[in-house]
Design a protein around this motif. Sequence first.
Motif, PDB file in Angstrom:
ATOM      1  N   ALA A 330       1.009  -1.104   0.060  1.00 20.39           N
ATOM      2  CA  ALA A 330      -0.088   0.080  -0.105  1.00 20.39           C
ATOM      3  C   ALA A 330       0.988   1.383   0.081  1.00 20.39           C
ATOM      4  CB  ALA A 330      -0.995   0.053   1.186  1.00 20.39           C
ATOM      5  N   GLN A 331       0.230   2.612  -0.013  1.00 22.30           N
ATOM      6  CA  GLN A 331       1.199   3.771   0.000  1.00 22.30           C
ATOM      7  C   GLN A 331       1.787   3.730   1.281  1.00 22.30           C
ATOM      8  OE1 GLN A 331      -2.669   5.738  -0.752  1.00 22.30           O
ATOM      9  NE2 GLN A 331      -1.865   7.331   0.694  1.00 22.30           N
ATOM     10  N   ALA A 332       2.884   4.652   1.253  1.00 29.41           N
ATOM     11  CA  ALA A 332       3.572   4.728   2.113  1.00 29.41           C
ATOM     12  C   ALA A 332       3.077   4.928   3.757  1.00 29.41           C
ATOM     13  CB  ALA A 332       4.799   5.694   1.931  1.00 29.41           C
ATOM     14  N   GLU A 333       2.066   5.898   3.795  1.00 28.22           N
ATOM     15  CA  GLU A 333       1.624   6.157   5.136  1.00 28.22           C
ATOM     16  C   GLU A 333       0.761   5.085   5.619  1.00 28.22           C
ATOM     17  OE1 GLU A 333       0.393   8.120   2.347  1.00 28.22           O
ATOM     18  OE2 GLU A 333       2.562   8.907   2.114  1.00 28.22           O
ATOM     19  N   ALA A 334       0.312   4.169   4.959  1.00 27.07           N
ATOM     20  CA  ALA A 334      -0.614   3.106   5.294  1.00 27.07           C
ATOM     21  C   ALA A 334      -0.013   1.875   6.084  1.00 27.07           C
ATOM     22  CB  ALA A 334      -1.486   2.650   4.142  1.00 27.07           C
ATOM     23  N   VAL A 335      -0.910   1.384   6.855  1.00 25.52           N
ATOM     24  CA  VAL A 335      -0.786   0.031   7.628  1.00 25.52           C
ATOM     25  C   VAL A 335      -1.323  -1.119   6.880  1.00 25.52           C
ATOM     26  CG1 VAL A 335      -0.604  -1.099   9.798  1.00 25.52           C
ATOM     27  CG2 VAL A 335       0.228   1.303   9.434  1.00 25.52           C
ATOM     28  N   VAL A 336      -0.671  -2.291   6.374  1.00 23.97           N
ATOM     29  CA  VAL A 336      -1.573  -3.132   5.825  1.00 23.97           C
ATOM     30  C   VAL A 336      -1.521  -4.345   6.883  1.00 23.97           C
ATOM     31  CG1 VAL A 336      -0.871  -2.541   3.680  1.00 23.97           C
ATOM     32  CG2 VAL A 336       0.356  -4.216   4.718  1.00 23.97           C
ATOM     33  N   THR A 337      -2.729  -5.429   6.659  1.00 26.06           N
ATOM     34  CA  THR A 337      -3.087  -6.355   7.435  1.00 26.06           C
ATOM     35  C   THR A 337      -3.161  -7.351   6.284  1.00 26.06           C
ATOM     36  OG1 THR A 337      -4.057  -5.081   9.258  1.00 26.06           O
ATOM     37  CG2 THR A 337      -4.225  -7.520   9.167  1.00 26.06           C
ATOM     38  N   LEU A 338      -2.042  -8.440   6.278  1.00 25.03           N
ATOM     39  CA  LEU A 338      -2.556  -9.500   5.164  1.00 25.03           C
ATOM     40  C   LEU A 338      -2.855 -10.860   5.795  1.00 25.03           C
ATOM     41  CD1 LEU A 338      -2.174 -10.609   2.047  1.00 25.03           C
ATOM     42  CD2 LEU A 338       0.321 -10.750   2.485  1.00 25.03           C
ATOM     43  N   SER A 339      -4.195 -11.331   5.452  1.00 27.55           N
ATOM     44  CA  SER A 339      -4.604 -12.582   5.913  1.00 27.55           C
ATOM     45  C   SER A 339      -3.616 -13.611   5.735  1.00 27.55           C
ATOM     46  CB  SER A 339      -6.026 -12.967   5.460  1.00 27.55           C
ATOM     47  OG  SER A 339      -5.933 -13.081   4.170  1.00 27.55           O
ATOM     48  N   GLY A 340      -3.174 -14.278   6.705  1.00 32.54           N
ATOM     49  CA  GLY A 340      -2.417 -15.697   6.555  1.00 32.54           C
ATOM     50  C   GLY A 340      -0.978 -15.329   6.721  1.00 32.54           C
ATOM     51  N   ALA A 341      -0.564 -13.822   6.766  1.00 33.46           N
ATOM     52  CA  ALA A 341       0.773 -13.541   7.018  1.00 33.46           C
ATOM     53  C   ALA A 341       1.208 -13.627   8.406  1.00 33.46           C
ATOM     54  CB  ALA A 341       1.237 -12.203   6.501  1.00 33.46           C
ATOM     55  N   PRO A 342       2.572 -13.841   8.788  1.00 28.20           N
ATOM     56  CA  PRO A 342       2.957 -14.113  10.233  1.00 28.20           C
ATOM     57  C   PRO A 342       2.961 -12.725  10.878  1.00 28.20           C
ATOM     58  CG  PRO A 342       4.622 -14.667   8.586  1.00 28.20           C
ATOM     59  CD  PRO A 342       3.309 -14.635   7.943  1.00 28.20           C
ATOM     60  N   ALA A 343       2.594 -12.632  11.942  1.00 24.86           N
ATOM     61  CA  ALA A 343       2.749 -11.033  12.633  1.00 24.86           C
ATOM     62  C   ALA A 343       3.957 -10.524  12.342  1.00 24.86           C
ATOM     63  CB  ALA A 343       2.445 -11.202  14.072  1.00 24.86           C
ATOM     64  N   GLY A 344       4.010  -9.198  11.959  1.00 25.17           N
ATOM     65  CA  GLY A 344       5.296  -8.499  11.696  1.00 25.17           C
ATOM     66  C   GLY A 344       5.387  -7.016  11.879  1.00 25.17           C
ATOM     67  N   PRO A 345       6.186  -6.277  11.853  1.00 27.05           N
ATOM     68  CA  PRO A 345       6.156  -4.862  12.195  1.00 27.05           C
ATOM     69  C   PRO A 345       5.069  -4.330  11.473  1.00 27.05           C
ATOM     70  CG  PRO A 345       8.219  -5.361  11.115  1.00 27.05           C
ATOM     71  CD  PRO A 345       7.599  -6.610  11.429  1.00 27.05           C
ATOM     72  N   PRO A 346       4.135  -3.267  11.924  1.00 19.21           N
ATOM     73  CA  PRO A 346       3.326  -2.651  11.060  1.00 19.21           C
ATOM     74  C   PRO A 346       3.961  -1.970   9.743  1.00 19.21           C
ATOM     75  CG  PRO A 346       3.347  -1.705  13.373  1.00 19.21           C
ATOM     76  CD  PRO A 346       4.087  -2.907  13.315  1.00 19.21           C
ATOM     77  N   GLY A 347       3.420  -1.843   8.854  1.00 14.96           N
ATOM     78  CA  GLY A 347       4.034  -1.016   7.773  1.00 14.96           C
ATOM     79  C   GLY A 347       2.961  -1.222   6.424  1.00 14.96           C
ATOM     80  N   PRO A 348       3.578  -0.447   5.456  1.00 16.35           N
ATOM     81  CA  PRO A 348       2.914  -0.574   4.229  1.00 16.35           C
ATOM     82  C   PRO A 348       2.995  -1.565   3.175  1.00 16.35           C
ATOM     83  CG  PRO A 348       4.727   0.773   4.119  1.00 16.35           C
ATOM     84  CD  PRO A 348       4.789   0.216   5.446  1.00 16.35           C
TER      85      PRO A 348
END
Length: 530
Positions: A330-348
Amino acid sequence: MAPGDALPALLALLGALLPGPGGAQTSVFPTEATLPRGGSVQINCSSSCDQQASLGLETDLDKTEVARGNNWKAYELSNVRKDSNLICFSVCGGEQTMAAASLTVYWCPDQVELAPLPSWQPVGENLTLRCQVAGGAPRANLTVVFLRGEEELDRQPVVGEPAEVAATVLVARRDHGANFSCRTELDLRPLGLELFENTSAPRQLRAFALPPTGPRLDAPRVLETGTRRAAVCSLDRLFPVAEAQVHLALGDRRLAPTIATHGDSLSAQALLRAKAGEEGSRQLTCAVTLGNRSRETRQTVTLYSFPAPNLTLSEPEVSEGTEVVVECQAQAEAVVTLSGAPAGPPGPRAQFLLNASAEDNGRSFSCSAALEVAGQVLQKNRTRELRVLYGPWLDERDCPGNWTWKEGTKQTLRCRARGNPPPDLNCSREKDGALLPIGNLSHVTRSLSGTYVCRAVSSRGQLTREVLVTVLYSDHQNLVAIVVVTILVILGVAGTAAYLYNRQRKIKKYKLQEAQKAATMKLNTPATPP
Ligand SMILES: *[C@@H]1O[C@H](CO)[C@@H](O)[C@H](O)[C@H]1NC(C)=O
Ligand SMILES: *[C@@H]1O[C@H](CO)[C@@H](O)[C@H](O)[C@H]1NC(C)=O
Ligand SMILES: *[C@@H]1O[C@H](CO)[C@@H](O)[C@H](O)[C@H]1NC(C)=O
Ligand SMILES: *[C@@H]1O[C@H](CO)[C@@H](O)[C@H](O)[C@H]1NC(C)=O
Ligand SMILES: *[C@@H]1O[C@H](CO)[C@@H](O)[C@H](O)[C@H]1NC(C)=O
Ligand SMILES: *[C@@H]1O[C@H](CO)[C@@H](O)[C@H](O)[C@H]1NC(C)=O
Ligand SMILES: *[C@@H]1O[C@H](CO)[C@@H](O)[C@H](O)[C@H]1NC(C)=O
Ligand SMILES: *[C@@H]1O[C@H](CO)[C@@H](O)[C@H](O)[C@H]1NC(C)=O
Ligand SMILES: *[C@@H]1O[C@H](CO)[C@@H](O)[C@H](O)[C@H]1NC(C)=O
Ligand SMILES: *[C@@H]1O[C@H](CO)[C@@H](O)[C@H](O)[C@H]1NC(C)=O
Ligand SMILES: *[C@@H]1O[C@H](CO)[C@@H](O)[C@H](O)[C@H]1NC(C)=O
Ligand SMILES: *[C@@H]1O[C@H](CO)[C@@H](O)[C@H](O)[C@H]1NC(C)=O
């Protein structure tokens, strides 16, 4: 007081203080006179002297002696333009006496005018009406009357030259459109004269009412570029509502609102729109102007752009066992949540690796991006489906390999091959190639029995599986049939035997008769030698 008036006034004072000795008196008639400005008056000076007295009239007005008699003289004073005091004097036996008279000049004002009204006057506030009066006399008898239409509001004396007379009116809604004027009244009726009136030109008042509060603004706080949203600005208690003007602007772009009024309420609606490249904060301004006043409300609208995140699969269609990269950006200022992805640092950005299995076929991956704009968290989602090529599969769960049924029952024969692409399935009997009727069977017959070979075929390969169908049937029923058949057979055999026996008997009997006939003929004819 003009300097020319000083001498007669002084003489009048002396005359009053020092009456002549010896009883001889000077008289004047009339002692008081009121006359229109520029008019004339006759003054009669006389003396009570018992001898010939010398008479005179002291004035700075133009005077003409019009008649005289024994110890009297009549003068005409003409073109009298202002108030004046006169003194008649006489000398009787060396003694001088005097008598004073006063002239009062009256005239209507030259000018009566109501000062211009404010172009708009707020309701509930005091309006000062000013009436300008030039000229007019005697001022003691001159009054200014303030009028609304024909209604008298106030009356006041006229002071000063030129005079400005003021009155205040508390303005109400009904005063909108009313005509105000002022009128002077010179009332000389006690002197046997008239009431002289002069009225100013009317002035029409425009009154207005505007509430102290600013308009109400119903508008989005955030606006995505490329979209449109409505903004409504409304204000109540406006008078006259038809005269109200609305100014609606986003930043420095003026909007063209649709204005609707209802009762004393007004509402203005416009569409807010933002184009790509206009991101940032803007002031949404709504100002309602009525009269010369304005009420304004401002609100900040943040224009933003927020495309849905890009969700990509390294390959949308893979073979089982292949690794797939699922990535969301996503664009730089957004925070994405991807289903099925392991938890990681919030980021775009988020991604993970997946070893595609058959179970992943048709699996949806969704990525949700969150963006905070002006304190609001906005969300955009995107989903992608993975297709995994696998199979064909044909196991015990899909296609049971051993069915045992009773004859005549209703059954469901289940056999389905799995896989992507969906495989074709045929089950044919080993011995004669008959096809296995997959699905609901209304009546199981023993002819169904056999060993079938099921073959599942897809572009990814093929698979076979044996299916054994056993139909059970009871021999008890058959026994009855056998007995019946046996009886029938016995009966058939018995019948046939009886027939044959009967026929045989008839033949024997016939042959016997024939033999008897032959014997009889042999007795009647001689035997011929061979
Ligand atoms: C002026 O006054 C005298 C005395 O009162 C009177 O006799 C005379 O008629 C008057 N003259 C006029 C013109 O009135
Ligand atoms: C004032 O009114 C009188 C009659 O009452 C009239 O003769 C005169 O012309 C008026 N003056 C003005 C300035 O209108
Ligand atoms: C409106 O007009 C009045 C007089 O016409 C003036 O005193 C006042 O200041 C004006 N108000 C505004 C907001 O301009
Ligand atoms: C208007 O004027 C009157 C006196 O003339 C005063 O009593 C009143 O308070 C004033 N009202 C306003 C709203 O100024
Ligand atoms: C006119 O003015 C005089 C002098 O002040 C006064 O005595 C008189 O009553 C006034 N008349 C009217 C009608 O006001
Ligand atoms: C005020 O005067 C104007 C013309 O001067 C007229 O059209 C209007 O009707 C008048 N208003 C009232 C309330 O009389
Ligand atoms: C994926 O999983 C299958 C079975 O679990 C395994 O045989 C295969 O090696 C795996 N592939 C990779 C690339 O890890
Ligand atoms: C998504 O992909 C398009 C095309 O490749 C690209 O123009 C756009 O910037 C991408 N958006 C994001 C949020 O990365
Ligand atoms: C996005 O996903 C969230 C949670 O997964 C859901 O509440 C929201 O309705 C979705 N929005 C759209 C536009 O699909
Ligand atoms: C099929 O099932 C029957 C009874 O349920 C069993 O006797 C027979 O051995 C089975 N045959 C096979 C091939 O599994
Ligand atoms: C199954 O049988 C049908 C017709 O009998 C045939 O068209 C089809 O190709 C066969 N499929 C397979 C997998 O043998
Ligand atoms: C088979 O029968 C079952 C009920 O016994 C029914 O639900 C199903 O729809 C039937 N299937 C077909 C293909 O007729």
